[in-house]
Design an enzyme around this catalytic site. Structure first.
Site, PDB file in Angstrom:
ATOM      1  N   LYS A  66       0.845  -1.206   0.000  1.00  0.00           N
ATOM      2  CA  LYS A  66       0.000   0.000   0.000  1.00  0.00           C
ATOM      3  C   LYS A  66       0.870   1.242   0.000  1.00  0.00           C
ATOM      4  O   LYS A  66       2.024   1.238   0.458  1.00  0.00           O
ATOM      5  CB  LYS A  66      -0.969   0.011   1.183  1.00  0.00           C
ATOM      6  CG  LYS A  66      -0.343   0.226   2.570  1.00  0.00           C
ATOM      7  CD  LYS A  66      -0.179   1.666   2.992  1.00  0.00           C
ATOM      8  CE  LYS A  66       1.014   1.820   3.936  1.00  0.00           C
ATOM      9  NZ  LYS A  66       1.391   3.131   4.307  1.00  0.00           N
ATOM     10  N   ASP A 202      -3.307   0.010   9.102  1.00  0.00           N
ATOM     11  CA  ASP A 202      -3.366  -0.215   7.647  1.00  0.00           C
ATOM     12  C   ASP A 202      -4.058  -1.524   7.259  1.00  0.00           C
ATOM     13  O   ASP A 202      -4.394  -1.724   6.091  1.00  0.00           O
ATOM     14  CB  ASP A 202      -1.941  -0.263   7.068  1.00  0.00           C
ATOM     15  CG  ASP A 202      -1.256   1.098   7.038  1.00  0.00           C
ATOM     16  OD1 ASP A 202      -1.966   2.122   7.055  1.00  0.00           O
ATOM     17  OD2 ASP A 202      -0.015   1.124   6.989  1.00  0.00           O
TER      18      ASP A 202
HETATM   19  C1  LIG Z   1       2.039   5.390   8.201  1.00  0.00           C
HETATM   20  C2  LIG Z   1       0.834   4.544   7.852  1.00  0.00           C
HETATM   21  O1  LIG Z   1       1.258   3.363   7.197  1.00  0.00           O
HETATM   22  C3  LIG Z   1      -0.024   5.336   6.875  1.00  0.00           C
HETATM   23  O2  LIG Z   1      -1.059   4.549   6.337  1.00  0.00           O
HETATM   24  C4  LIG Z   1       0.050   4.180   9.069  1.00  0.00           C
HETATM   25  O3  LIG Z   1      -0.334   5.340   9.764  1.00  0.00           O
HETATM   26  C5  LIG Z   1       0.769   3.229   9.995  1.00  0.00           C
HETATM   27  O4  LIG Z   1       0.073   2.033   9.924  1.00  0.00           O
HETATM   28  P1  LIG Z   1       0.415   0.756  10.818  1.00  0.00           P
HETATM   29  O5  LIG Z   1       1.866   0.465  10.777  1.00  0.00           O
HETATM   30  O6  LIG Z   1      -0.572  -0.268  10.403  1.00  0.00           O
HETATM   31  O7  LIG Z   1       0.097   1.331  12.262  1.00  0.00           O
HETATM   32  P2  LIG Z   1      -0.095   0.610  13.658  1.00  0.00           P
HETATM   33  O8  LIG Z   1       0.566  -0.725  13.637  1.00  0.00           O
HETATM   34  O9  LIG Z   1      -1.527   0.708  14.016  1.00  0.00           O
HETATM   35  O10 LIG Z   1       0.748   1.589  14.593  1.00  0.00           O
HETATM   36  C6  LIG Z   1       2.152   1.587  14.607  1.00  0.00           C
HETATM   37  C7  LIG Z   1       2.613   2.869  15.265  1.00  0.00           C
HETATM   38  O11 LIG Z   1       2.477   3.975  14.356  1.00  0.00           O
HETATM   39  C8  LIG Z   1       2.010   5.128  15.027  1.00  0.00           C
HETATM   40  N1  LIG Z   1       0.681   5.500  14.493  1.00  0.00           N
HETATM   41  C9  LIG Z   1       0.026   4.667  13.635  1.00  0.00           C
HETATM   42  C10 LIG Z   1      -1.199   5.024  13.126  1.00  0.00           C
HETATM   43  C11 LIG Z   1      -1.747   6.267  13.504  1.00  0.00           C
HETATM   44  N2  LIG Z   1      -2.933   6.654  13.041  1.00  0.00           N
HETATM   45  N3  LIG Z   1      -1.076   7.077  14.348  1.00  0.00           N
HETATM   46  C12 LIG Z   1       0.144   6.712  14.852  1.00  0.00           C
HETATM   47  O12 LIG Z   1       0.744   7.477  15.604  1.00  0.00           O
HETATM   48  C13 LIG Z   1       1.993   4.773  16.498  1.00  0.00           C
HETATM   49  O13 LIG Z   1       3.270   5.122  17.026  1.00  0.00           O
HETATM   50  C14 LIG Z   1       1.809   3.276  16.480  1.00  0.00           C
HETATM   51  O14 LIG Z   1       2.305   2.663  17.642  1.00  0.00           O
HETATM   52  N1  LIG Z   2       4.977 -10.289   7.954  1.00  0.00           N
HETATM   53  C1  LIG Z   2       5.723  -9.210   8.170  1.00  0.00           C
HETATM   54  N2  LIG Z   2       6.209  -8.510   7.137  1.00  0.00           N
HETATM   55  C2  LIG Z   2       6.953  -7.398   7.342  1.00  0.00           C
HETATM   56  N3  LIG Z   2       7.280  -6.924   8.549  1.00  0.00           N
HETATM   57  C3  LIG Z   2       6.813  -7.577   9.612  1.00  0.00           C
HETATM   58  C4  LIG Z   2       6.007  -8.731   9.466  1.00  0.00           C
HETATM   59  N4  LIG Z   2       5.696  -9.155  10.691  1.00  0.00           N
HETATM   60  C5  LIG Z   2       6.280  -8.317  11.553  1.00  0.00           C
HETATM   61  N5  LIG Z   2       6.951  -7.360  10.921  1.00  0.00           N
HETATM   62  C6  LIG Z   2       7.717  -6.257  11.560  1.00  0.00           C
HETATM   63  O1  LIG Z   2       6.998  -5.058  11.357  1.00  0.00           O
HETATM   64  C7  LIG Z   2       7.895  -3.956  11.191  1.00  0.00           C
HETATM   65  C8  LIG Z   2       7.364  -3.062  10.085  1.00  0.00           C
HETATM   66  O2  LIG Z   2       7.455  -3.766   8.870  1.00  0.00           O
HETATM   67  P1  LIG Z   2       6.531  -3.362   7.619  1.00  0.00           P
HETATM   68  O3  LIG Z   2       7.185  -3.940   6.402  1.00  0.00           O
HETATM   69  O4  LIG Z   2       5.114  -3.705   7.861  1.00  0.00           O
HETATM   70  O5  LIG Z   2       6.776  -1.807   7.657  1.00  0.00           O
HETATM   71  P2  LIG Z   2       6.022  -0.611   7.057  1.00  0.00           P
HETATM   72  O6  LIG Z   2       5.569  -0.924   5.688  1.00  0.00           O
HETATM   73  O7  LIG Z   2       6.875   0.586   7.226  1.00  0.00           O
HETATM   74  O8  LIG Z   2       4.767  -0.496   7.978  1.00  0.00           O
HETATM   75  P3  LIG Z   2       3.624   0.596   7.933  1.00  0.00           P
HETATM   76  O9  LIG Z   2       3.872   1.570   6.861  1.00  0.00           O
HETATM   77  O10 LIG Z   2       2.374  -0.208   7.738  1.00  0.00           O
HETATM   78  O11 LIG Z   2       3.761   1.186   9.309  1.00  0.00           O
HETATM   79  C9  LIG Z   2       9.267  -4.549  10.884  1.00  0.00           C
HETATM   80  O12 LIG Z   2      10.139  -4.194  11.912  1.00  0.00           O
HETATM   81  C10 LIG Z   2       9.063  -6.040  10.843  1.00  0.00           C
HETATM   82  O13 LIG Z   2      10.041  -6.770  11.536  1.00  0.00           O
END
Ligand SMILES: C[C@](O)(CO)[C@H](O)COP(=O)(O)OP(=O)(O)OC[C@H]1O[C@@H](n2ccc(N)nc2=O)[C@H](O)[C@@H]1O
Ligand SMILES: Nc1ncnc2c1ncn2[C@@H]1O[C@H](COP(=O)(O)OP(=O)(O)OP(=O)(O)O)[C@@H](O)[C@H]1O
Length: 354
Positions: A66, A202
Site C-alpha cells: 500500500k 493499515d
Molecule cells: C504510516 C501509515 O502506514 C499510513 O497509512 C500508518 O499510519 C501506519 O500504519 P500501521 O503500521 O498499520 O500502524 P499501527 O501498527 O496501528 O501503529 C504503529 C505505530 O504507528 C504510530 N501510528 C500509527 C497510526 C496512527 N494513526 N497514528 C500513529 O501514531 C503509532 O506510534 C503506532 O504505535
Molecule cells: N509479515 C511481516 N512482514 C513485514 N514486517 C513484519 C512482518 N511481521 C512483523 N513485521 C515487523 O513489522 C515492522 C514493520 O514492517 P513493515 O514492512 O510492515 O513496515 P512498514 O511498511 O513501514 O509499515 P507501515 O507503513 O504499515 O507502518 C518490521 O520491523 C518487521 O520486523
C-alpha cells in the site's frame, strides 16, 4: 533466507530453523515485480464462500503493498493508544507478498515458513516469529472463530520490509482472507475489517486494496470504486498505471517517524505543505528519500513522494520513456538501493488448490 518456525500452541517449545539454498533465494529474487498467477474461480475477492473445506486444501493469497496518495495527520487520541487521527487516500500497489495457509493436524499448532531475498529485520536471528503480523492475524481469527490455530503458513516476501509499504499489514490481511476461506467461515469483509482493526491501522485497507478513503486512525475504510467520480478523478490526476518504487536497505520504524513528525510540527507550528504529512519527518530521518523525490520530479514523474512512513519513494510515471528517465536518474546518482516496477491500483488475489 527461509526460516521455518514451528510453535505448537499446546507445546510452545517446538521451534526449528533451517536455511534455504542460495539458488532458491535467487529464484525468489528474480520475480519481485511479476503479478502472481491466481485462481479466481473459487469465489469472490473477499473470500466469502462457506463450507468446510479444510483438509488437503491450500489457500493462497497474493496481497499488494500500500501507499498513501494523501496522508493528513491530526492530533493523537489516548483511546487509540496514542495514535494520530488520519485522513488518507490509500492506494494498493502491485508488488505482492504471497501467503499460503493449509490445515495442520488438530492440536499441532501453527508453523511459519518465511522466504524472500529481502527480509530486512525479519531475517535477524532474534526475530520472534510469534510476533509476525501474519501469525498475530492467525491468532486473532482463531480467537474470533473459537478454533485452534492449527495452520501451516508460508510467506513469500516481495514487499520491502520496514519501508512504508505496509508489508506486515499485507501479510496479516492475506492471512485473514486465507483463513476465512480455509475454515469455510465466509465472514463478510466488514467483519474481517473489525478483526484487522484490532491489529493495525493499515490492515483493514489491505483486505480489499484498490483505492480507499481512510479515517479514524486509518482503520475506517470507505472504498473508492475505480468508476466512481472520486476514482476517475484519482486516475485523471495520474495516480494509476505504472509505478516505480525506490527502495532502501534502511528501515524506518513507523513510531519514530510519527515522533519526528510531532517534533517538526511543534517547531513549525503549521500543517505540512506536502500531500504526505509524514514526508518531511521521513526525509529528515532518511535524506536520500528527498533526493530521490527531487530527481524523479525532474525526470518527469507525474507524482513522486515518500510512501507512508517511508523511507521508500513512489513515483507514478506516464510511460516507459519517463520510467527510463527516472530509473536512469535514480541509478546514475545512487539515490535508491533497489527499484521495483509495479502497477497501481492493485487488489488482493485469492486462490484455492486441492
Ligand atoms: C504510516 C501509515 O502506514 C499510513 O497509512 C500508518 O499510519 C501506519 O500504519 P500501521 O503500521 O498499520 O500502524 P499501527 O501498527 O496501528 O501503529 C504503529 C505505530 O504507528 C504510530 N501510528 C500509527 C497510526 C496512527 N494513526 N497514528 C500513529 O501514531 C503509532 O506510534 C503506532 O504505535
Ligand atoms: N509479515 C511481516 N512482514 C513485514 N514486517 C513484519 C512482518 N511481521 C512483523 N513485521 C515487523 O513489522 C515492522 C514493520 O514492517 P513493515 O514492512 O510492515 O513496515 P512498514 O511498511 O513501514 O509499515 P507501515 O507503513 O504499515 O507502518 C518490521 O520491523 C518487521 O520486523
Amino acid at each position: 533466507m527461509t526460516a521455518v518456525m514451528t510453535h505448537p500452541i499446546r507445546n510452545a517449545d517446538g521451534r526449528t530453523a533451517t536455511s534455504t539454498p542460495a539458488s532458491e533465494r535467487e529464484s525468489t529474487a528474480s520475480q519481485p515485480t511479476r503479478r502472481p498467477k491466481s485462481d479466481r474461480a473459487n469465489g469472490s475477492d473477499d473470500g466469502s464462500i462457506t463450507g468446510n473445506i479444510t483438509s488437503g486444501v491450500t489457500v493462497s493469497v497474493d496481497c499488494p503493498a500500500k501507499t498513501n496518495l494523501t496522508l493528513e495527520v491530526g492530533p493523537t487520541h489516548a483511546e487509540w493508544g496514542g495514535r494520530h487521527e488520519l485522513d488518507t487516500i490509500y492506494c494498493a500497489v502491485g508488488v505482492y507478498d504471497t501467503v499460503t495457509a493449509s490445515a495442520k493436524r488438530a492440536g499441532t499448532g501453527f508453523s511459519l515458513d518465511l522466504a524472500g531475498a529481502h527480509l530486512g529485520d525479519l531475517a535477524a536471528s532474534d526475530s520472534d516469529m510469534r510476533r509476525n503480523h501474519a501469525v498475530l492475524a492467525l491468532f486473532a481469527m482463531a480467537q474470533a472463530a473459537g478454533r485452534d490455530p492449527d495452520v501451516a503458513l508460508t510467506i513469500t516476501k516481495r514487499i520491502p520490509v520496514g519501508a512504508g509499504l505496509g508489508g506486515g499489514s499485507a501479510d496479516a490481511a492475506a492471512t485473514i482472507l486465507a483463513v476465512n476461506r480455509l475454515w469455510g467461515l465466509g465472514w463478510p469483509i466488514e467483519r474481517l475489517r473489525g478483526i484487522a482493526a484490532t491489529l493495525g491501522a493499515d490492515m483493514p485497507f489491505c483486505l480489499t486494496g484498490g483505492f480507499a478513503h481512510g479515517t479514524g486512525y486509518g482503520e475506517q475504510i470507505e472504498d473508492i470504486a475505480f468508476d466512481s467520480s472520486a476514482g476517475r478523478s484519482l486516475i485523471a490526476q495520474g495516480f494509476a498505471g505504472e509505478v516505480l518504487i525506490g527502495a532502501y536497505q534502511t528501515q524506518l520504524r513507523t513510531p519514530d517517524v510519527y515522533r519526528k513528525f510531532d517534533t517538526l510540527s511543534a517547531k513549525a507550528g503549521a500543517a505540512s505543505a506536502n500531500r504526505n504529512h509524514l514526508q518531511s519527518a521521513a526525509i529528515d530521518l532518511h535524506p536520500r528519500s528527498g533526493q530521490a523525490i527531487d530527481a524523479a520530479a525532474r525526470a518527469g514523474a507525474h507524482h513522486a513522494f515518500v510512501s507512508g512512513s517511508g523511507p521508500s519513494v513512489v513515483a507514478f510515471v506516464a510511460d516507459d520513456a519517463v520510467a527510463a528517465k527516472v530509473i536512469g536518474a535514480w541509478r546514475g546518482d545512487g539515490l535508491v538501493d533497489r527499484i521495483i516496477r509495479a502497477k497501481a491500483p492493485a487488489k488482493p488475489i485469492i486462490g484455492v488448490r486441492q
